[in-house]
Design a protein around this motif. Structure first.
Motif, PDB file in Angstrom:
ATOM      1  N   GLU A 124      66.332  67.768  38.759  1.00  0.00           N
ATOM      2  CA  GLU A 124      67.472  67.990  39.638  1.00  0.00           C
ATOM      3  C   GLU A 124      67.895  66.735  40.390  1.00  0.00           C
ATOM      4  N   HIS A 125      67.211  65.613  40.131  1.00  0.00           N
ATOM      5  CA  HIS A 125      67.543  64.374  40.831  1.00  0.00           C
ATOM      6  C   HIS A 125      67.663  63.225  39.843  1.00  0.00           C
ATOM      7  N   LEU A 126      68.502  62.270  40.195  1.00  0.00           N
ATOM      8  CA  LEU A 126      68.740  61.099  39.358  1.00  0.00           C
ATOM      9  C   LEU A 126      68.399  59.859  40.170  1.00  0.00           C
ATOM     10  N   SER A 127      67.477  59.055  39.653  1.00  0.00           N
ATOM     11  CA  SER A 127      67.080  57.835  40.363  1.00  0.00           C
ATOM     12  C   SER A 127      68.150  56.766  40.215  1.00  0.00           C
ATOM     13  N   LEU A 128      68.036  55.705  40.995  1.00  0.00           N
ATOM     14  CA  LEU A 128      68.967  54.583  40.887  1.00  0.00           C
ATOM     15  C   LEU A 128      68.915  53.984  39.487  1.00  0.00           C
ATOM     16  N   GLU A 129      67.725  53.880  38.933  1.00  0.00           N
ATOM     17  CA  GLU A 129      67.575  53.337  37.581  1.00  0.00           C
ATOM     18  C   GLU A 129      68.292  54.202  36.549  1.00  0.00           C
ATOM     19  N   GLY A 130      68.142  55.519  36.686  1.00  0.00           N
ATOM     20  CA  GLY A 130      68.800  56.427  35.764  1.00  0.00           C
ATOM     21  C   GLY A 130      70.305  56.391  35.897  1.00  0.00           C
ATOM     22  N   LEU A 131      70.795  56.332  37.136  1.00  0.00           N
ATOM     23  CA  LEU A 131      72.238  56.279  37.373  1.00  0.00           C
ATOM     24  C   LEU A 131      72.825  54.986  36.806  1.00  0.00           C
ATOM     25  N   ARG A 132      72.121  53.887  36.992  1.00  0.00           N
ATOM     26  CA  ARG A 132      72.595  52.608  36.433  1.00  0.00           C
ATOM     27  C   ARG A 132      72.640  52.654  34.918  1.00  0.00           C
ATOM     28  N   LEU A 133      71.663  53.299  34.305  1.00  0.00           N
ATOM     29  CA  LEU A 133      71.636  53.408  32.849  1.00  0.00           C
ATOM     30  C   LEU A 133      72.821  54.239  32.358  1.00  0.00           C
ATOM     31  N   PHE A 134      73.162  55.285  33.094  1.00  0.00           N
ATOM     32  CA  PHE A 134      74.329  56.099  32.746  1.00  0.00           C
ATOM     33  C   PHE A 134      75.594  55.248  32.734  1.00  0.00           C
ATOM     34  N   PHE A 135      75.831  54.491  33.795  1.00  0.00           N
ATOM     35  CA  PHE A 135      77.046  53.678  33.864  1.00  0.00           C
ATOM     36  C   PHE A 135      77.039  52.548  32.839  1.00  0.00           C
TER      37      PHE A 135
END
Length: 360
Positions: free
Chosen positions: A251-262
């Motif tokens: 249910e949570h997205l880390s900064l690393e995961g969010l950066r990978l998405f973008f």
């Protein structure tokens, strides 16, 4: 010979057989001795697929900081196969590469049997037909065909697999049925269970069915929630850890995961910055919630996820897990009714299977 050489030799032999025998009855399987020694099944959890290469050129500007009052709960696709409350399946990149190669080969056979060209989709075939009709002066019929092909269509597998569904095809494995190709049927006996059977191999086994939840076709809250859940599954760094167990908290997205998405959707590195991430997340240690993602990303452009989803979506997978036979496959989006995949028998790799939905 290495695994790749063996696989290529068998493809060449299959092509020779096609030329001698003509069209083959669907779905035909090449020999299972493809040397899939690189496969690495990790219990019932499969590792991650390689990231898709297609990326949008769109970049995202910083948004405001107001949080949307939206629910972070998931919506179960009760009328469809799979449940959005269940994490999507993982697969080792090497396994996926071999599976996609097998799937593409079977898709060519499917197209030939359907009267389509090698890599032609149904829409492309309809456009070709419309062009031919127009050339013969049948303008109105050409327009009707062209208009029909222009309409977006839902993936065939969205309502499947559910209780009562039946699939028929074939399977081949070096240690199954003396290594010869044989019939295979799957009958869904409940939402999470099925019966695999082969008459020629005198085989029958109850299997557990695990399947990714489908992405609803019609735009709306259910589709948006499914896409967002898929994103939070795929870019959760614990989900991407092949050596770890399937995480229960997605249910949570880390900064690393969010950066990978973008990076995947916009080819932008290092976005967002750490300070911007902390400003838009209530608990940076836990990560960004779905509500916070909606505020940070979708408040400025509500269609951003819709427009970028194609760049992160890698298809819908399923596992059939029995005491002796385990199958890992994909619902093929273009080959209607088809599931293609790999398998193990008595803990040995090297299996290939193909199934097709049977209309009731």
């Amino acid at each position: 010979l290495c695994c790749r050489d063996v696989f290529q030799q068998q493809q060449q032999e299959q092509q020779k057989q096609h030329r001698r025998a003509g069209p083959l009855s669907p779905p035909h399987l090449i020999s299972a001795a493809v040397g899939l020694l690189l496969l690495r099944w990790q219990g019932q959890s499969f590792s991650l697929i390689t990231p898709v290469s297609s990326r949008s050129s769109k970049t995202l500007a910083a948004n405001g900081h107001r949080l949307l009052r939206t629910s972070g709960s998931k919506i179960a696709c009760s009328a469809s196969g799979g449940d959005v409350n269940t994490p999507i399946l993982r697969r080792d990149p090497t396994v996926n590469q071999l599976l996609q190669r097998w799937s593409n080969q079977q898709f060519k056979i499917f197209n030939r049997e359907s009267g389509l060209k090698s890599k032609e989709t149904e829409d492309a075939a309809a456009k070709r037909k419309a062009k031919a009709l127009a050339a013969y002066g049948l303008v109105q019929k050409a327009k009707a065909v062209a208009q029909g092909s222009a309409q977006p269509k839902a993936a065939w597998h969205i309502p499947h697999m559910v209780e009562g569904d039946s699939f028929k095809g074939s399977i081949e494995h070096p240690d199954f049925n003396f290594g010869t190709s044989c019939d295979l049927t799957l009958t869904m006996t409940s939402p999470g269970e099925g019966l695999l059977a082969s008459k020629s191999a005198k085989f029958e086994e109850q299997v557990q069915i695990k399947q990714d939840f489908p992405i609803p076709f019609d735009k709306g809250e259910e589709r948006d929630t499914a896409m967002l859940t898929y994103l939070f599954n795929k870019f959760n760094m614990n989900w991407r850890n092949f050596d770890g167990p399937m995480p229960s908290e997605l249910e949570h997205l880390s900064l690393e995961g969010l950066r990978l998405f973008f990076f995947q959707v916009a080819d932008v590195e290092g976005f967002p910055g750490e300070s911007e991430f902390q400003e838009n997340v209530a608990d940076p240690a836990k990560g960004m919630t779905k509500a916070e993602f909606r505020s940070f990303v979708l408040a400025e452009d509500p269609e951003y996820l819709e427009k970028s989803f194609k760049a992160i979506y890698t298809g819908r997978r399923l596992n059939m897990i029995g005491p002796t036979l385990q199958l890992d496959g994909d619902f093929h989006d273009t080959a209607k009714g088809c599931i293609f995949g790999l398998g193990t028998y008595n803990k040995k790799d090297g299996g290939l299977f193909s199934l097709r939905y049977v209309q009731p």
